[in-house]
Scaffold this motif. Structure first.
Motif, PDB file in Angstrom:
ATOM      1  N   ASP A  45       0.972  -1.142   0.057  1.00 14.52           N
ATOM      2  CA  ASP A  45       0.054   0.216  -0.071  1.00 14.52           C
ATOM      3  C   ASP A  45       0.969   1.314  -0.034  1.00 14.52           C
ATOM      4  O   ASP A  45       0.720   2.266  -0.685  1.00 14.52           O
ATOM      5  CB  ASP A  45      -1.041  -0.043   1.168  1.00 14.52           C
ATOM      6  CG  ASP A  45      -1.936  -1.084   1.088  1.00 14.52           C
ATOM      7  OD1 ASP A  45      -2.277  -1.659  -0.063  1.00 14.52           O
ATOM      8  OD2 ASP A  45      -2.816  -1.418   2.052  1.00 14.52           O
ATOM      9  N   GLU A  46       2.007   1.305   0.621  1.00 21.01           N
ATOM     10  CA  GLU A  46       2.889   2.479   0.914  1.00 21.01           C
ATOM     11  C   GLU A  46       3.685   2.566  -0.607  1.00 21.01           C
ATOM     12  O   GLU A  46       3.769   3.568  -1.094  1.00 21.01           O
ATOM     13  CB  GLU A  46       3.867   2.219   1.683  1.00 21.01           C
ATOM     14  CG  GLU A  46       4.480   3.302   2.069  1.00 21.01           C
ATOM     15  CD  GLU A  46       5.633   3.336   3.459  1.00 21.01           C
ATOM     16  OE1 GLU A  46       6.342   3.913   3.905  1.00 21.01           O
ATOM     17  OE2 GLU A  46       5.518   1.877   4.032  1.00 21.01           O
ATOM     18  N   GLU A  50       3.137   6.068  -2.803  1.00 17.17           N
ATOM     19  CA  GLU A  50       4.181   6.718  -2.950  1.00 17.17           C
ATOM     20  C   GLU A  50       4.515   6.920  -4.610  1.00 17.17           C
ATOM     21  O   GLU A  50       4.845   8.036  -5.095  1.00 17.17           O
ATOM     22  CB  GLU A  50       5.422   6.388  -2.347  1.00 17.17           C
ATOM     23  CG  GLU A  50       5.270   6.643  -0.839  1.00 17.17           C
ATOM     24  CD  GLU A  50       6.564   6.308  -0.036  1.00 17.17           C
ATOM     25  OE1 GLU A  50       7.435   5.730  -0.615  1.00 17.17           O
ATOM     26  OE2 GLU A  50       6.717   6.336   1.063  1.00 17.17           O
ATOM     27  N   PHE A  51       4.522   5.669  -5.275  1.00 15.22           N
ATOM     28  CA  PHE A  51       4.730   5.744  -6.498  1.00 15.22           C
ATOM     29  C   PHE A  51       3.582   6.457  -7.493  1.00 15.22           C
ATOM     30  O   PHE A  51       4.107   6.857  -8.629  1.00 15.22           O
ATOM     31  CB  PHE A  51       5.314   4.156  -7.015  1.00 15.22           C
ATOM     32  CG  PHE A  51       6.811   3.931  -6.811  1.00 15.22           C
ATOM     33  CD1 PHE A  51       7.486   4.036  -7.885  1.00 15.22           C
ATOM     34  CD2 PHE A  51       7.183   3.702  -5.536  1.00 15.22           C
ATOM     35  CE1 PHE A  51       9.038   3.761  -7.635  1.00 15.22           C
ATOM     36  CE2 PHE A  51       8.254   3.160  -5.399  1.00 15.22           C
ATOM     37  CZ  PHE A  51       9.197   3.284  -6.340  1.00 15.22           C
ATOM     38  N   LYS A  52       2.726   6.356  -7.063  1.00 17.48           N
ATOM     39  CA  LYS A  52       1.642   6.876  -7.730  1.00 17.48           C
ATOM     40  C   LYS A  52       1.607   8.568  -7.780  1.00 17.48           C
ATOM     41  O   LYS A  52       1.602   9.107  -8.991  1.00 17.48           O
ATOM     42  CB  LYS A  52       0.007   6.551  -7.371  1.00 17.48           C
ATOM     43  CG  LYS A  52      -1.132   7.243  -8.133  1.00 17.48           C
ATOM     44  CD  LYS A  52      -2.413   6.840  -7.624  1.00 17.48           C
ATOM     45  CE  LYS A  52      -3.639   7.053  -8.897  1.00 17.48           C
ATOM     46  NZ  LYS A  52      -3.246   8.358  -9.298  1.00 17.48           N
ATOM     47  N   THR A  53       2.058   9.051  -6.593  1.00 18.67           N
ATOM     48  CA  THR A  53       2.278  10.567  -6.693  1.00 18.67           C
ATOM     49  C   THR A  53       3.656  10.915  -7.650  1.00 18.67           C
ATOM     50  O   THR A  53       3.628  11.731  -8.301  1.00 18.67           O
ATOM     51  CB  THR A  53       2.534  10.949  -5.159  1.00 18.67           C
ATOM     52  OG1 THR A  53       1.454  10.621  -4.306  1.00 18.67           O
ATOM     53  CG2 THR A  53       3.111  12.336  -5.215  1.00 18.67           C
ATOM     54  N   PHE A  54       4.658  10.143  -7.450  1.00 22.73           N
ATOM     55  CA  PHE A  54       5.646  10.105  -8.154  1.00 22.73           C
ATOM     56  C   PHE A  54       5.405  10.154  -9.724  1.00 22.73           C
ATOM     57  O   PHE A  54       5.702  10.818 -10.481  1.00 22.73           O
ATOM     58  CB  PHE A  54       6.676   8.992  -8.029  1.00 22.73           C
ATOM     59  CG  PHE A  54       8.015   8.864  -8.844  1.00 22.73           C
ATOM     60  CD1 PHE A  54       9.026   9.574  -8.720  1.00 22.73           C
ATOM     61  CD2 PHE A  54       7.764   7.921 -10.140  1.00 22.73           C
ATOM     62  CE1 PHE A  54      10.164   9.547  -9.284  1.00 22.73           C
ATOM     63  CE2 PHE A  54       8.872   7.915 -10.711  1.00 22.73           C
ATOM     64  CZ  PHE A  54      10.115   8.655 -10.345  1.00 22.73           C
ATOM     65  N   MET A  55       4.640   8.926 -10.286  1.00 19.10           N
ATOM     66  CA  MET A  55       4.091   9.128 -11.624  1.00 19.10           C
ATOM     67  C   MET A  55       3.246  10.196 -12.072  1.00 19.10           C
ATOM     68  O   MET A  55       3.414  10.626 -13.223  1.00 19.10           O
ATOM     69  CB  MET A  55       3.194   7.496 -11.807  1.00 19.10           C
ATOM     70  CG  MET A  55       4.038   6.410 -11.521  1.00 19.10           C
ATOM     71  SD  MET A  55       5.527   5.999 -12.746  1.00 19.10           S
ATOM     72  CE  MET A  55       6.086   4.531 -11.919  1.00 19.10           C
TER      73      MET A  55
END
Length: 364
Positions: A45-46, A50-55
């Motif tokens: 979940d983390e 985090e990676f969705k925000t990055f993408m």
């Protein structure tokens, strides 16, 4: 079409630094990002959050993003070759397979409903040709070489090119890594000696690394393996001429205006009826008809590999022809010595010698 890329490793940095680096790279026309999930030690979940925000930030700036994975990463995220919805949720554009599944599952991945491209390891003898013969979607497949943190462990040039012969024969786009020479750079692992694909690039100026890849005429996307490159390095990469092979020359003092024009303003292409002794750029001859290039003495009685010469008034029929010497020839007074290819740039000359009739240009 060539694309330039950077690499970002969020688990080893901060969002503020990563986003600033993205913005800087976007300013210089970079359009690809490589990142890695192999070294991320967090709960699913983390990672997704985090990676969705990055993408989202990367896509806002116009980047496409490839994520390095293997079967263990898939398992940790609850993904399978039949279900890559979690990568779609994160916003991944390219799934790179550092380690693969079996042939059937690898082929199945290329048919995912989200049209996420599947990128295969170009620095291995992967059976991509077998996948294509058994139904893999060629339009959804790319190749990306490894990078090598440990000194002396990068690919030898001949090994690198042998791999590329296989990928180009399949018609697949190829990406490879150059390395920043900035201090305190990092990658996914705690090794800090740079992250090139090819060992001979380690420690070389970054624009030279890029131009060397371009001179072999098979690499499509060129990515910086380590973070963070300097702004000067990003700028240097962005200023490389991607339309042809370019090679630096250290010119001698006292060149005439016409000699300078021949070197830096006129088009160059060697001849298909190539000599073993030099690459002949005959095109300037046509612009030099009726002009004069006075003889200029050169102390050495021989010209050597890497010397650049221009035919002078003593051989009027070929006046203005520009030649890059490949092996020793006699200095018979018919050619003016105008400069020399620096030692670091000789690897580009090695590639030019393989296709002497291709277009090239000199850099001051």
């Amino acid at each position: 079409m060539h694309r330039l890329g950077i690499s970002i490793y969020p688990e080893h940095s901060t969002q503020e630094k990563d986003f600033a680096y993205m913005e800087l790279a976007a300013k210089y026309g970079f359009t690809r990002i490589f990142t890695c999930l192999l070294s991320v030690d967090k709960e699913k979940d983390e990672i997704v959050k985090e990676f969705k925000t990055f993408m989202d930030k990367a896509h806002e700036l116009g980047f496409i993003v490839s994520v390095d994975t293997n079967p263990q990463v898939f398992k940790h995220l609850g993904a399978t070759p039949m279900d890559v919805s979690v990568f779609h949720e994160i916003g991944v554009d390219i799934i790179r397979l550092d380690g693969h599944f079996d042939d059937f599952q690898d082929a199945l991945l290329t048919h995912n409903p989200y049209q996420i491209k599947i990128e295969f390891n170009g620095s291995s003898d992967a059976s991509v040709d077998h996948l294509l013969r058994h139904g893999a979607d060629k339009h959804n497949m790319t190749i990306c070489h490894n990078f090598y943190p440990e000194r002396y462990s990068g690919l030898g040039w001949n090994v690198f090119m042998n791999f590329n012969k296989k990928w180009t024969a399949l018609g697949l786009p190829i990406a490879a890594f150059v390395t920043s020479n900035n201090t305190n750079t990092f990658g996914p692992w705690p090794v800090y000696k740079g992250l090139p694909t090819v060992e001979l690039h380690r420690g070389k100026p970054i624009d030279l690394q890029v131009r060397h890849f371009l001179s072999c005429e098979v690499i499509d996307d060129i990515l910086i393996g380590n973070a963070y490159a300097t702004e000067e390095e990003l700028k240097a990469m962005s200023e490389v001429d991607f339309t042809k092979t370019t090679i630096r020359i250290d010119t001698v003092d006292g060149l005439s205006d016409l000699e300078k024009q021949i070197l830096f303003e006129m088009p160059h292409a060697g001849r298909s009826d190539a000599s073993d002794y030099y690459i002949r750029s005959s095109l300037p001859r046509f612009a030099c008809r009726g002009k004069s290039i006075p003889v200029r003495n050169h102390d050495d009685h021989m010209f050597h590999r890497g010397d650049v010469v221009i035919v002078n008034d003593n051989l009027k029929h070929y006046l203005g022809e520009c030649e890059i010497i490949l092996q020793d020839i006699e200095n018979d007074g018919e050619r003016n010595f105008v400069g020399r290819i620096p030692e670091d740039e000789m690897m580009i000359l090695d590639q030019m010698e393989l296709h002497p009739d291709h277009i090239f240009g000199f850099l001051k």
